[in-house]
Write a protein that holds these residues in place. Structure first.
Motif, PDB file in Angstrom:
ATOM      1  N   HIS A   1       0.869  -1.173   0.000  1.00 42.95           N
ATOM      2  CA  HIS A   1       0.000   0.000   0.000  1.00 42.95           C
ATOM      3  C   HIS A   1       0.905   1.222   0.000  1.00 42.95           C
ATOM      4  O   HIS A   1       1.914   1.242   0.715  1.00 42.95           O
ATOM      5  CB  HIS A   1      -0.898   0.021   1.236  1.00 42.95           C
ATOM      6  N   PHE A   2       0.561   2.234  -0.785  1.00 44.88           N
ATOM      7  CA  PHE A   2       1.395   3.435  -0.898  1.00 44.88           C
ATOM      8  C   PHE A   2       0.639   4.683  -0.481  1.00 44.88           C
ATOM      9  O   PHE A   2      -0.526   4.855  -0.843  1.00 44.88           O
ATOM     10  CB  PHE A   2       1.881   3.612  -2.347  1.00 44.88           C
ATOM     11  N   HIS A   3       1.319   5.548   0.258  1.00 50.45           N
ATOM     12  CA  HIS A   3       0.847   6.888   0.580  1.00 50.45           C
ATOM     13  C   HIS A   3       1.926   7.828   0.038  1.00 50.45           C
ATOM     14  O   HIS A   3       2.877   8.172   0.752  1.00 50.45           O
ATOM     15  CB  HIS A   3       0.660   7.080   2.090  1.00 50.45           C
ATOM     16  N   LEU A   4       1.798   8.181  -1.235  1.00 51.71           N
ATOM     17  CA  LEU A   4       2.779   9.058  -1.869  1.00 51.71           C
ATOM     18  C   LEU A   4       2.433  10.507  -1.561  1.00 51.71           C
ATOM     19  O   LEU A   4       1.269  10.861  -1.383  1.00 51.71           O
ATOM     20  CB  LEU A   4       2.814   8.818  -3.377  1.00 51.71           C
ATOM     21  N   GLY A   5       3.448  11.366  -1.515  1.00 52.89           N
ATOM     22  CA  GLY A   5       3.215  12.771  -1.190  1.00 52.89           C
ATOM     23  C   GLY A   5       2.785  12.958   0.253  1.00 52.89           C
ATOM     24  O   GLY A   5       2.056  13.891   0.577  1.00 52.89           O
ATOM     25  N   HIS A   6       3.264  12.076   1.145  1.00 56.27           N
ATOM     26  CA  HIS A   6       2.938  12.149   2.568  1.00 56.27           C
ATOM     27  C   HIS A   6       4.213  12.068   3.398  1.00 56.27           C
ATOM     28  O   HIS A   6       5.248  11.603   2.917  1.00 56.27           O
ATOM     29  CB  HIS A   6       1.998  11.011   2.977  1.00 56.27           C
ATOM     30  N   LYS A   7       4.097  12.485   4.639  1.00 57.74           N
ATOM     31  CA  LYS A   7       5.210  12.410   5.572  1.00 57.74           C
ATOM     32  C   LYS A   7       4.713  11.849   6.900  1.00 57.74           C
ATOM     33  O   LYS A   7       3.545  11.997   7.253  1.00 57.74           O
ATOM     34  CB  LYS A   7       5.841  13.774   5.783  1.00 57.74           C
ATOM     35  N   VAL A   8       5.611  11.178   7.599  1.00 53.15           N
ATOM     36  CA  VAL A   8       5.306  10.695   8.942  1.00 53.15           C
ATOM     37  C   VAL A   8       5.562  11.847   9.897  1.00 53.15           C
ATOM     38  O   VAL A   8       6.644  12.426   9.900  1.00 53.15           O
ATOM     39  CB  VAL A   8       6.180   9.477   9.310  1.00 53.15           C
ATOM     40  N   THR A   9       4.562  12.200  10.677  1.00 50.51           N
ATOM     41  CA  THR A   9       4.715  13.321  11.608  1.00 50.51           C
ATOM     42  C   THR A   9       4.941  12.866  13.045  1.00 50.51           C
ATOM     43  O   THR A   9       5.498  13.601  13.845  1.00 50.51           O
ATOM     44  CB  THR A   9       3.482  14.248  11.558  1.00 50.51           C
ATOM     45  N   LYS A  10       4.501  11.642  13.354  1.00 49.14           N
ATOM     46  CA  LYS A  10       4.647  11.169  14.730  1.00 49.14           C
ATOM     47  C   LYS A  10       4.421   9.662  14.772  1.00 49.14           C
ATOM     48  O   LYS A  10       3.605   9.122  14.027  1.00 49.14           O
ATOM     49  CB  LYS A  10       3.629  11.876  15.608  1.00 49.14           C
ATOM     50  N   VAL A  11       5.145   8.991  15.647  1.00 43.16           N
ATOM     51  CA  VAL A  11       4.920   7.576  15.935  1.00 43.16           C
ATOM     52  C   VAL A  11       4.793   7.459  17.446  1.00 43.16           C
ATOM     53  O   VAL A  11       5.674   7.900  18.184  1.00 43.16           O
ATOM     54  CB  VAL A  11       6.077   6.681  15.431  1.00 43.16           C
ATOM     55  N   GLU A  12       3.669   6.897  17.897  1.00 39.68           N
ATOM     56  CA  GLU A  12       3.432   6.728  19.326  1.00 39.68           C
ATOM     57  C   GLU A  12       3.138   5.267  19.630  1.00 39.68           C
ATOM     58  O   GLU A  12       2.440   4.600  18.861  1.00 39.68           O
ATOM     59  CB  GLU A  12       2.237   7.558  19.782  1.00 39.68           C
ATOM     60  N   LYS A  13       3.660   4.799  20.748  1.00 36.81           N
ATOM     61  CA  LYS A  13       3.387   3.438  21.184  1.00 36.81           C
ATOM     62  C   LYS A  13       2.083   3.432  21.977  1.00 36.81           C
ATOM     63  O   LYS A  13       1.897   4.254  22.872  1.00 36.81           O
ATOM     64  CB  LYS A  13       4.539   2.932  22.046  1.00 36.81           C
ATOM     65  N   THR A  14       1.179   2.529  21.605  1.00 40.36           N
ATOM     66  CA  THR A  14      -0.061   2.334  22.361  1.00 40.36           C
ATOM     67  C   THR A  14       0.053   1.005  23.106  1.00 40.36           C
ATOM     68  O   THR A  14       1.076   0.330  23.008  1.00 40.36           O
ATOM     69  CB  THR A  14      -1.284   2.329  21.423  1.00 40.36           C
TER      70      THR A  14
ATOM     71  N   ILE B   1       0.381  10.384   9.755  1.00 44.60           N
ATOM     72  CA  ILE B   1       0.913  10.842   8.473  1.00 44.60           C
ATOM     73  C   ILE B   1       0.088  12.038   8.006  1.00 44.60           C
ATOM     74  O   ILE B   1      -1.076  12.176   8.359  1.00 44.60           O
ATOM     75  CB  ILE B   1       0.922   9.730   7.400  1.00 44.60           C
ATOM     76  N   ALA B   2       0.728  12.883   7.211  1.00 40.80           N
ATOM     77  CA  ALA B   2       0.059  14.072   6.669  1.00 40.80           C
ATOM     78  C   ALA B   2       0.607  14.332   5.274  1.00 40.80           C
ATOM     79  O   ALA B   2       1.736  13.933   4.968  1.00 40.80           O
ATOM     80  CB  ALA B   2       0.302  15.277   7.564  1.00 40.80           C
ATOM     81  N   PRO B   3      -0.182  14.998   4.426  1.00 39.88           N
ATOM     82  CA  PRO B   3       0.345  15.360   3.107  1.00 39.88           C
ATOM     83  C   PRO B   3       1.619  16.182   3.237  1.00 39.88           C
ATOM     84  O   PRO B   3       1.745  17.007   4.149  1.00 39.88           O
ATOM     85  CB  PRO B   3      -0.790  16.185   2.487  1.00 39.88           C
TER      86      PRO B   3
END
Length: 112
Positions: free
Chosen positions: A48-61, A69-71
């Motif tokens: 699966h691809f999310h092109l033109g996006h960036k990872v803004t945060k990773v949190e452990k639940t 992710i955000a554009p």
């Protein structure tokens, strides 16, 4: 390229792989048609691809990881759920002269 290769290995082992790419295509610096065909091949493998996006945060639940992710150009945030996150970022040229692709790869291990 390295992240896509690793994702392909994990996909063959049964993981669900999602690629979050800052640019609007994979494999920048290569022929656009080759990159497009390679993406189609990976999609047939289940990527699966999310092109033109960036990872803004990773949190452990309690049960997994929450990946925000955000554009790339700004906009609303989406949340992905993952068991494991592999992040490769463009840090310039490596000591071996390789260009690293901006890439965040998310994989979910298949249930046994």
């Amino acid at each position: 390229m390295i992240g896509l290769e690793l994702g392909s290995v994990w996909s063959r082992l049964g993981a669900e792989v999602t690629v979050v790419e800052f640019l609007d295509r994979i494999l920048p610096g290569t022929d656009a048609e080759v990159a497009k065909q390679f993406q189609r091949m990976l999609e047939k493998q289940g990527f699966h691809f999310h092109l033109g996006h960036k990872v803004t945060k990773v949190e452990k639940t309690k049960s997994d990881l929450s990946v925000s992710i955000a554009p790339s150009g700004g906009g609303g945030t989406s949340i992905l759920s993952a068991d494991v996150v592999l992040v490769l970022s463009d840090g310039g040229r490596s000591r071996m002269g390789l260009d690293w692709t901006r890439l965040a790869l998310r994989r979910i291990m298949a249930e046994s």
